[in-house]
Design a protein around this motif. Structure first.
Motif, mmCIF file in Angstrom:
data_model
loop_
_atom_site.group_PDB
_atom_site.id
_atom_site.type_symbol
_atom_site.label_atom_id
_atom_site.label_comp_id
_atom_site.label_asym_id
_atom_site.label_seq_id
_atom_site.Cartn_x
_atom_site.Cartn_y
_atom_site.Cartn_z
ATOM 1 N N SER A 162 0.722 -1.244 -0.559
ATOM 2 C CA SER A 162 -0.109 0.194 -0.066
ATOM 3 C C SER A 162 0.671 1.381 0.186
ATOM 4 O O SER A 162 1.826 1.265 0.474
ATOM 5 C CB SER A 162 -0.658 0.015 1.256
ATOM 6 O OG SER A 162 -0.032 0.120 2.586
ATOM 7 N N SER A 163 0.388 1.763 0.195
ATOM 8 C CA SER A 163 0.480 3.076 -0.274
ATOM 9 C C SER A 163 -0.036 5.030 -0.522
ATOM 10 O O SER A 163 -1.160 5.426 0.040
ATOM 11 C CB SER A 163 1.460 3.801 -2.120
ATOM 12 O OG SER A 163 2.672 4.908 -2.017
ATOM 13 N N SER A 164 0.758 5.917 0.155
ATOM 14 C CA SER A 164 0.084 7.159 0.390
ATOM 15 C C SER A 164 1.053 8.374 0.044
ATOM 16 O O SER A 164 1.705 8.226 -0.432
ATOM 17 C CB SER A 164 -0.501 7.577 1.057
ATOM 18 O OG SER A 164 0.727 7.443 2.158
ATOM 19 N N VAL A 165 0.133 9.152 -1.043
ATOM 20 C CA VAL A 165 0.704 9.713 -1.854
ATOM 21 C C VAL A 165 0.126 11.391 -1.286
ATOM 22 O O VAL A 165 -1.264 11.511 -1.565
ATOM 23 C CB VAL A 165 0.751 10.044 -3.355
ATOM 24 C CG1 VAL A 165 1.432 11.255 -4.302
ATOM 25 C CG2 VAL A 165 1.544 8.795 -3.413
ATOM 26 N N THR A 179 -7.229 14.504 -7.428
ATOM 27 C CA THR A 179 -5.940 13.653 -8.353
ATOM 28 C C THR A 179 -4.753 13.122 -8.967
ATOM 29 O O THR A 179 -4.020 14.435 -7.869
ATOM 30 C CB THR A 179 -6.845 14.219 -9.591
ATOM 31 O OG1 THR A 179 -8.558 14.762 -9.208
ATOM 32 C CG2 THR A 179 -6.431 13.077 -11.189
ATOM 33 N N LEU A 180 -4.213 12.520 -8.831
ATOM 34 C CA LEU A 180 -2.686 11.269 -8.622
ATOM 35 C C LEU A 180 -3.091 12.034 -10.251
ATOM 36 O O LEU A 180 -2.949 10.492 -10.503
ATOM 37 C CB LEU A 180 -2.630 10.400 -7.683
ATOM 38 C CG LEU A 180 -0.793 9.808 -8.346
ATOM 39 C CD1 LEU A 180 -0.281 10.714 -7.755
ATOM 40 C CD2 LEU A 180 -1.336 8.641 -7.429
ATOM 41 N N SER A 181 -1.657 12.396 -10.739
ATOM 42 C CA SER A 181 -1.444 12.246 -11.916
ATOM 43 C C SER A 181 -0.998 11.316 -12.652
ATOM 44 O O SER A 181 -0.414 10.051 -11.203
ATOM 45 C CB SER A 181 -0.777 13.197 -12.560
ATOM 46 O OG SER A 181 1.015 13.498 -12.057
ATOM 47 N N LEU A 183 -5.525 8.679 -10.785
ATOM 48 C CA LEU A 183 -5.752 7.800 -10.221
ATOM 49 C C LEU A 183 -7.150 8.627 -9.247
ATOM 50 O O LEU A 183 -6.677 9.845 -8.610
ATOM 51 C CB LEU A 183 -5.328 7.597 -9.407
ATOM 52 C CG LEU A 183 -5.287 6.416 -7.856
ATOM 53 C CD1 LEU A 183 -6.900 5.123 -8.618
ATOM 54 C CD2 LEU A 183 -4.496 6.233 -7.237
ATOM 55 N N VAL A 184 -8.214 8.763 -9.060
ATOM 56 C CA VAL A 184 -9.230 10.331 -8.361
ATOM 57 C C VAL A 184 -9.029 9.098 -7.123
ATOM 58 O O VAL A 184 -9.677 8.238 -6.394
ATOM 59 C CB VAL A 184 -10.785 9.848 -9.421
ATOM 60 C CG1 VAL A 184 -11.558 10.597 -8.580
ATOM 61 C CG2 VAL A 184 -10.252 10.595 -10.627
#
Length: 118
Positions: free
Chosen positions: A26-29, A38-40, A69-70
């Motif tokens: 797992s990860s978080s940004v 939103t993550l590009s 990624l929404v």
């Protein structure tokens, strides 16, 4: 000679798949605040590549994600890891939570790689 190269690529992809399955990655940004955040696709690809390399002890693989990624819980995306020989492995990303501008997600590589096209 071609067969050895294919075998090596598939071995690397199998190691990536096994490592991600064992680790439950797992990860978080942190992303720019928007509604929803939103993550590009480029940032997601880069983060997955780093996480997969760290999990396997291998060099960073080439990962491509077709869409941003929404940051909405339950949202999924499919990315593709491509080995040097052209064989591929799918990676599923699923948003598990969102806190402020931070998207938390799990990712899992497919169990089997697809061989390189001839």
């Amino acid at each position: 000679m071609f067969k050895a190269r294919t075998t090596t690529g598939l071995s690397i992809l199998a190691a990536v798949a096994a490592s991600t399955l064992l680790l439950g990655c797992s990860s978080s940004v942190e992303v720019k605040k928007s509604t929803p955040p939103t993550l590009s696709a480029d940032k997601l690809s880069g983060t997955l590549s780093e996480k997969l390399a760290a999990a396997t002890g291998q060099p960073k693989p080439h990962v491509s994600c077709p869409e941003d990624l929404v940051g909405k819980v339950g949202t999924t995306s499919r990315c593709t890891l491509t080995a040097d020989d052209g064989s591929t492995l799918g990676v599923t990303v699923k948003v598990t939570s969102v806190s402020g501008g931070r998207i938390h997600y799990d990712f899992k590589a497919d169990d089997k790689a697809s061989p390189a096209p001839n």
